[in-house]
Write an enzyme that holds these catalytic residues in place. Structure first.
Site, PDB file in Angstrom:
ATOM      1  N   ASP A 215       4.176  -3.324 -64.346  1.00 18.67           N
ATOM      2  CA  ASP A 215       3.766  -2.142 -63.591  1.00 18.67           C
ATOM      3  C   ASP A 215       2.280  -1.856 -63.805  1.00 18.67           C
ATOM      4  O   ASP A 215       1.702  -2.219 -64.838  1.00 18.67           O
ATOM      5  CB  ASP A 215       4.601  -0.946 -64.079  1.00 18.67           C
ATOM      6  N   GLU A 239       2.141  -5.790 -60.474  1.00 25.14           N
ATOM      7  CA  GLU A 239       1.872  -4.869 -59.374  1.00 25.14           C
ATOM      8  C   GLU A 239       0.377  -4.581 -59.306  1.00 25.14           C
ATOM      9  O   GLU A 239      -0.184  -3.907 -60.169  1.00 25.14           O
ATOM     10  CB  GLU A 239       2.637  -3.558 -59.590  1.00 25.14           C
TER      11      GLU A 239
END
Length: 489
Positions: A215, A239
């Protein structure tokens, strides 16, 4: 134990992203969830019970939510409270081991979401966070303000630190300021670094996962991510939510991670199949990626239609054929196809500013398995089944080659499979073009996967076929011998 952790294990592998709390309840209860801001009751046991559903859809791997304990209302897993305790809302260690073992026993793989940028939701959570329970483990306002940030937020005092990123294009601010007030870990602190690297290793050593999805990548230094990936010992995909391929590429080229979620392609696809830009927009992005990324890297990029941070596709366009074309591209193009839970059931969702509404519970759909090849479940299922029937070298592992491109037509080739798409939509009438450069010999019978009983033709001299699309429909052509058997085939 992990069964396949290298990048090659994940290349072009169909992966289903499920939010653990929203996918399936362990008790089979299918009542609506009334409060989408809090836990709804999905569990690891619930996911285990629905593996038949996922295999019928053609899924080859699952991506589950972060597994660690979270602060209140952290149903998504991104507000971690403990690096060592599992989220009790999702189940026990026994439940998680059972899920991983069951997935592996079916020849599927497991990816888990991880967060190392922050812990908790607000600074008030810090005293309860293990093992980072005081402010010395986090970036403070001094560093943030020195980077030019911190104007958003209430500032820092003896008990609270609230200094946000002001300019998301400023790399230094992103590293030392808070993302929407999330307590920002200082990975240069030796305790923080050691604990996070230990956490990464445990995911494989203790729980047997095969990959991690990282993330908030741009908010942590790349050299830390390289250590984190190495400590995990598994495939990593991160990400980087930008349309800029150069920014994504720097994390791959530096060795920080093996791949990134393919946001640049997503924005190109949305332009074409939602906003109806000319197909040159998509062709340009595909060509740019093939030129920029090192050999084989495109096959690891995570191609997607929806995710937990964006509006769902039916919210963006009501046109069914544009939605099918968007999905068809992501499942057939070179890359790692990602399916967001509920995409196959066409959950409506809302704008991306209302994230909780794009994370609705799946169980009220009763996990319908409509096989119609013109519905979304059937479209996904048929494409994934074709990937298994056609030899991998002739489709799933083949390089992508560009075919015909015009404003309203996009044709590409992968091995011995040809995909034809239009951006005209349901009311766009018919389009027909004789396309050359096909991968089959003259006289070979090829059929449209979605209508194999009545839409077949013989390849003409010069490696040509007639591509005719009506009412915005997508088509996937393959040799007749690879078409599905049964009614309508």
């Amino acid at each position: 134990m992990s069964i396949c952790t290298s990048p090659d294990c994940w290349r072009n592998r169909v992966t289903y992203q499920l939010l653990t709390d929203r996918f399936a309840r362990g008790d089979g209860n299918t009542e609506e969830c009334e409060d989408l801001t809090d836990y709804c009751g999905g569990t690891w046991r619930g996911a285990l019970d629905k593996l038949d559903y996922l295999q019928d859809l053609g899924v080859e791997a699952i991506w589950i939510s972060p597994i660690i304990a979270n602060v209140a209302k952290g149903y998504h897993g991104f507000w971690g409270q403990s690096l060592t305790d599992l989220n009790p809302q999702f189940g026990t260690a026994e439940d998680l081991h059972a899920l991983v073992h069951a997935v592996h026993s079916r020849g599927m793989l497991v990816m888990v979401g991880v967060v190392a940028n922050h812990m908790g939701q607000t600074w008030e959570d810090v005293p309860s966070i293990s093992p980072f329970s005081n402010g010395s483990f986090y970036h403070g306002c001094t560093e943030c303000k020195a980077a030019g940030g911190g104007h958003n937020g209430t500032g820092c005092n003896a008990t609270v630190c609230d200094c946000w990123v002001d300019d998301y294009d400023d790399a230094e601010q992103c590293l030392v300021c808070q993302l929407f007030g999330l307590p920002d870990l200082d990975q240069d602190h030796p305790v923080v670094r050691a604990e996070l690297l230990g956490y990464a290793a445990r995911l494989r050593e203790v729980y047997g996962v095969d990959a991690i999805r990282i993330d908030t990548v741009p908010y942590v230094k790349g050299e830390f991510w390289e250590e984190f990936t190495n400590a995990s010992g598994v495939f990593s995909i991160g990400e980087v939510s930008t349309s800029n391929d150069t920014k994504c590429l720097e994390y791959i080229s530096s060795g920080a991670m093996h791949a990134t979620i393919n946001y640049p392609l997503y924005y190109a696809l949305a332009d074409v199949f939602v906003s109806k830009y000319a197909m040159g927009r998509l062709a340009g992005e595909v060509a740019a990626q093939r030129a920029a990324y090192p050999g084989g890297a495109v096959g690891l990029l995570g191609n997607f239609v929806e995710n937990h941070d964006l509006a769902r596709l039916p919210y963006l366009t009501k046109d069914r054929q544009l939605r099918r074309s968007f999905v068809t591209y992501t499942l057939t193009a070179e890359g790692l196809p990602l399916i967001y839970y509920g995409q196959e059931q066409e959950l409506l969702g809302a704008s991306k500013m209302k994230a909780n509404l794009n994370r609705e519970a799946l169980w009220p759909t009763q996990f319908r398995q409509d096989p119609s090849p013109t519905g979304m479940y059937g479209t996904i299922r048929e494409i994934n089944a074709l990937r298994k029937r056609v030899p991998a070298a002739d489709f799933a592992q083949a390089a992508q080659e560009q075919g015909a491109v015009r404003d309203d037509l996009f044709v590409f080739v992968r091995g011995k499979v040809v995909v034809a798409l239009t951006n005209r939509g349901e009311d766009g009438g018919a389009i027909s073009e004789l396309v050359d450069g096909m991968p089959w010999a003259a006289g070979t019978t090829v059929c449209n996967l979605f209508s194999p009983a009545c839409d077949c033709q013989q390849v003409r001299e010069g490696f040509r076929i007639q591509v005719s699309l009506s009412g915005g429909e997508p088509k996937v052509f393959a040799e007749q011998r690879y078409m599905p058997a049964g009614p309508g085939a």
